[in-house]
Motif scaffolding. Structure first.
Motif, PDB file in Angstrom:
ATOM      1  N   SER A  20       0.855  -1.184   0.000  1.00  0.00           N
ATOM      2  CA  SER A  20       0.000   0.000   0.000  1.00  0.00           C
ATOM      3  C   SER A  20       0.895   1.240   0.000  1.00  0.00           C
ATOM      4  O   SER A  20       1.391   1.662   1.041  1.00  0.00           O
ATOM      5  CB  SER A  20      -0.919   0.004   1.226  1.00  0.00           C
ATOM      6  OG  SER A  20      -1.734   1.157   1.234  1.00  0.00           O
ATOM      7  N   LYS A  30       0.271   4.376  -0.542  1.00  0.00           N
ATOM      8  CA  LYS A  30      -0.260   5.575   0.109  1.00  0.00           C
ATOM      9  C   LYS A  30      -0.091   5.555   1.623  1.00  0.00           C
ATOM     10  O   LYS A  30      -0.220   6.599   2.274  1.00  0.00           O
ATOM     11  CB  LYS A  30      -1.731   5.772  -0.252  1.00  0.00           C
ATOM     12  CG  LYS A  30      -2.646   4.640   0.147  1.00  0.00           C
ATOM     13  CD  LYS A  30      -4.062   4.886  -0.353  1.00  0.00           C
ATOM     14  CE  LYS A  30      -4.989   3.732   0.008  1.00  0.00           C
ATOM     15  NZ  LYS A  30      -6.356   3.963  -0.522  1.00  0.00           N
ATOM     16  N   GLN A  31       0.216   4.399   2.189  1.00  0.00           N
ATOM     17  CA  GLN A  31       0.441   4.308   3.632  1.00  0.00           C
ATOM     18  C   GLN A  31       1.917   4.365   4.000  1.00  0.00           C
ATOM     19  O   GLN A  31       2.271   4.329   5.182  1.00  0.00           O
ATOM     20  CB  GLN A  31      -0.181   3.021   4.171  1.00  0.00           C
ATOM     21  CG  GLN A  31      -1.697   2.982   4.068  1.00  0.00           C
ATOM     22  CD  GLN A  31      -2.295   1.712   4.646  1.00  0.00           C
ATOM     23  OE1 GLN A  31      -1.594   0.857   5.166  1.00  0.00           O
ATOM     24  NE2 GLN A  31      -3.617   1.590   4.556  1.00  0.00           N
ATOM     25  N   GLU A  61       7.118   9.290   3.393  1.00  0.00           N
ATOM     26  CA  GLU A  61       7.723   9.910   2.217  1.00  0.00           C
ATOM     27  C   GLU A  61       9.098   9.333   1.925  1.00  0.00           C
ATOM     28  O   GLU A  61       9.474   9.140   0.766  1.00  0.00           O
ATOM     29  CB  GLU A  61       7.813  11.424   2.427  1.00  0.00           C
ATOM     30  CG  GLU A  61       8.302  12.177   1.209  1.00  0.00           C
ATOM     31  CD  GLU A  61       8.256  13.672   1.402  1.00  0.00           C
ATOM     32  OE1 GLU A  61       8.855  14.404   0.590  1.00  0.00           O
ATOM     33  OE2 GLU A  61       7.628  14.125   2.382  1.00  0.00           O
ATOM     34  N   ASN A 102      -4.879   3.214 -11.026  1.00  0.00           N
ATOM     35  CA  ASN A 102      -4.059   3.784  -9.951  1.00  0.00           C
ATOM     36  C   ASN A 102      -3.287   2.734  -9.159  1.00  0.00           C
ATOM     37  O   ASN A 102      -2.995   2.916  -7.971  1.00  0.00           O
ATOM     38  CB  ASN A 102      -4.899   4.644  -8.989  1.00  0.00           C
ATOM     39  CG  ASN A 102      -4.118   5.843  -8.476  1.00  0.00           C
ATOM     40  OD1 ASN A 102      -3.309   6.416  -9.209  1.00  0.00           O
ATOM     41  ND2 ASN A 102      -4.336   6.221  -7.228  1.00  0.00           N
ATOM     42  N   GLN A 144       4.985   7.147  -5.423  1.00  0.00           N
ATOM     43  CA  GLN A 144       4.539   8.099  -4.401  1.00  0.00           C
ATOM     44  C   GLN A 144       4.281   9.475  -5.006  1.00  0.00           C
ATOM     45  O   GLN A 144       3.269  10.120  -4.722  1.00  0.00           O
ATOM     46  CB  GLN A 144       5.584   8.205  -3.290  1.00  0.00           C
ATOM     47  CG  GLN A 144       5.650   6.986  -2.380  1.00  0.00           C
ATOM     48  CD  GLN A 144       6.717   7.135  -1.301  1.00  0.00           C
ATOM     49  OE1 GLN A 144       7.848   7.513  -1.576  1.00  0.00           O
ATOM     50  NE2 GLN A 144       6.356   6.837  -0.060  1.00  0.00           N
ATOM     51  N   GLY A 185       1.083   9.675  -6.890  1.00  0.00           N
ATOM     52  CA  GLY A 185      -0.134   9.420  -6.125  1.00  0.00           C
ATOM     53  C   GLY A 185      -0.711   8.038  -6.339  1.00  0.00           C
ATOM     54  O   GLY A 185      -1.920   7.822  -6.178  1.00  0.00           O
ATOM     55  N   ASP A 234      -1.807   4.344  -5.566  1.00  0.00           N
ATOM     56  CA  ASP A 234      -2.314   3.739  -4.334  1.00  0.00           C
ATOM     57  C   ASP A 234      -1.563   2.478  -3.933  1.00  0.00           C
ATOM     58  O   ASP A 234      -1.347   2.222  -2.745  1.00  0.00           O
ATOM     59  CB  ASP A 234      -3.802   3.386  -4.484  1.00  0.00           C
ATOM     60  CG  ASP A 234      -4.691   4.611  -4.577  1.00  0.00           C
ATOM     61  OD1 ASP A 234      -4.299   5.669  -4.042  1.00  0.00           O
ATOM     62  OD2 ASP A 234      -5.771   4.508  -5.191  1.00  0.00           O
ATOM     63  N   GLU A 235      -1.167   1.687  -4.930  1.00  0.00           N
ATOM     64  CA  GLU A 235      -0.672   0.345  -4.615  1.00  0.00           C
ATOM     65  C   GLU A 235       0.457  -0.052  -5.547  1.00  0.00           C
ATOM     66  O   GLU A 235       0.432   0.242  -6.745  1.00  0.00           O
ATOM     67  CB  GLU A 235      -1.822  -0.654  -4.748  1.00  0.00           C
ATOM     68  CG  GLU A 235      -1.570  -2.011  -4.155  1.00  0.00           C
ATOM     69  CD  GLU A 235      -2.862  -2.827  -4.121  1.00  0.00           C
ATOM     70  OE1 GLU A 235      -3.449  -2.935  -3.042  1.00  0.00           O
ATOM     71  OE2 GLU A 235      -3.276  -3.311  -5.192  1.00  0.00           O
TER      72      GLU A 235
END
Length: 366
Positions: free
Chosen positions: A167, A169-170, A173, A279, A309, A312, A314-315
């Motif tokens: 994941s 988005k989790q 940075e 995405n 990242q 954007g 997601d996976e």
């Protein structure tokens, strides 16, 4: 509603305008179910493929598609069987097989497709179904399996298969601090060694590149990497190689392709082939020069993560099989299923007595 079977490629081609629309309205929208993926796959098969595509129409609008094809098998080199398999499931790297149906009536439509397989019109056309790589943890996978369980006249065995996903988005940075010590040390040290060799860069292939030459470079690096282990994927599987040659330019045109390359000393030293769809980044194949710096592939993957990242995404999907390498890159294990399905007839009695799979010595393609 009307249900019918498409058994020729000309009628399959006529579905193109509505296929993608229905896929986007489904609970299982993924790259491997696109019309383009299946079209490229059937064009690169060495033998003739006989489509067996079931569609449901409601008021002249297609609301459900079950994209099968027919393949012949033999049991103990004696009994002949007609199998239904999922379009694209061989020599393409396809994952996440499913029916394509309207999301708001997913369970009902998938059950209707399963039941139609037992109808008088087509029941005699097939003996068993080999249905692989189901993402049973997703909503689309759950509705497919629930719909099958609702049809008592279909019998089946299942096998667990592993998938690996991250994941994005989790993630923080900067992911280096949460990687294992050995992995982050390898990435940092290789980066410093690249700096000492001179200017180096990572770029992403776009329309300014000669895509076929870039693809051949990937094949070369991949095969060179694996030559000491009996040859790479592209050496052992010519149909898969031809599929890549046909599909990758299509993916570039559609905006799905992510082909990354690391160049040092004026030479491409590592490449990674992936696709971005819905995405999600799908990590397909990699290759690197084993005679160059040993950590160059890790540096390229780290860049790939950062790029996801920044975009954007997601996976980051490693797809099938969960390995220690993928775990070290923060992948989590997801459990899917392979299904062997049959209906009640005399010649299918061996399937009820013993768990026979079409991947062993008893039941083989003919």
């Amino acid at each position: 509603m009307m249900i019918k079977v498409i058994n020729n490629w000309k009628d399959f081609e006529l579905l193109k305008p509505i296929w993608q629309t229905l896929l986007q309205q489904s609970d299982t929208d993924n790259l491997f179910l696109t019309w383009e993926w299946i079209d490229c796959w059937r064009k690169t098969r060495l033998e003739d493929v006989k489509p067996f595509i079931i569609i449901i129409e409601d008021a002249n609008t297609v609301v459900a598609i079950a994209p099968f094809y027919l393949q012949n098998y033999r049991l103990l080199n004696t009994l002949n069987y007609h199998a239904l398999r999922f379009l694209g499931d061989q020599s393409s790297g396809s994952e996440y097989s499913n029916f394509i149906v309207k999301k708001e009536a997913s369970l009902e439509l998938k059950e209707q497709l399963w039941r139609y397989l037992l109808s008088h019109e087509i029941k005699s056309a097939w003996d068993f179904i080999w249905f692989i790589n189901i993402s049973s943890w997703t909503q689309g996978g759950k509705t497919l399996l629930q719909a099958l369980a609702n049809v008592d006249e279909l019998y089946y065995h299942s096998r667990t298969v592993e998938f690996s996903q991250v994941s994005v988005k989790q993630l923080p940075e900067d992911i280096l601090p949460i990687l294992s010590k050995s992995l982050r040390t390898n990435i940092r040290q290789t980066g410093r060694r690249l700096d000492k060799l001179g200017p180096w860069e990572i770029d992403i292939v776009d329309h300014t590149f000669d895509i076929q030459n870039e693809l051949e470079q990937l094949f070369l690096l991949h095969n060179k990497h694996w030559e000491n282990a009996g040859g790479g994927t592209f050496q052992r599987r010519p149909e898969l190689t031809e599929f890549y040659r046909l599909f990758v330019p299509v993916a570039l045109e559609k905006g799905w392709l992510k082909l990354l390359r690391l160049e040092s000393e004026g030479v491409v030293q590592a490449m990674q082939l992936g696709y971005v769809y819905n995405n999600r980044f799908l990590a397909i194949q990699e290759g690197y020069n084993p005679d160059f710096l040993p950590g160059v592939g890790q540096v390229l993957r780290h860049f790939s993560y950062m790029h996801c990242q920044n975009e954007g995404i997601d996976e980051y999907d490693f797809l099938g099989v969960y390995t220690d390498h993928k775990r070290r890159w923060l992948a989590e294990k997801q459990l899917g299923e392979n299904l062997f399905i049959w209906h009640n007839k005399l010649k299918n009695m061996p399937f009820r007595i013993k768990k026979i799979w079409p991947t062993g010595r008893y039941l083989t393609p003919s």
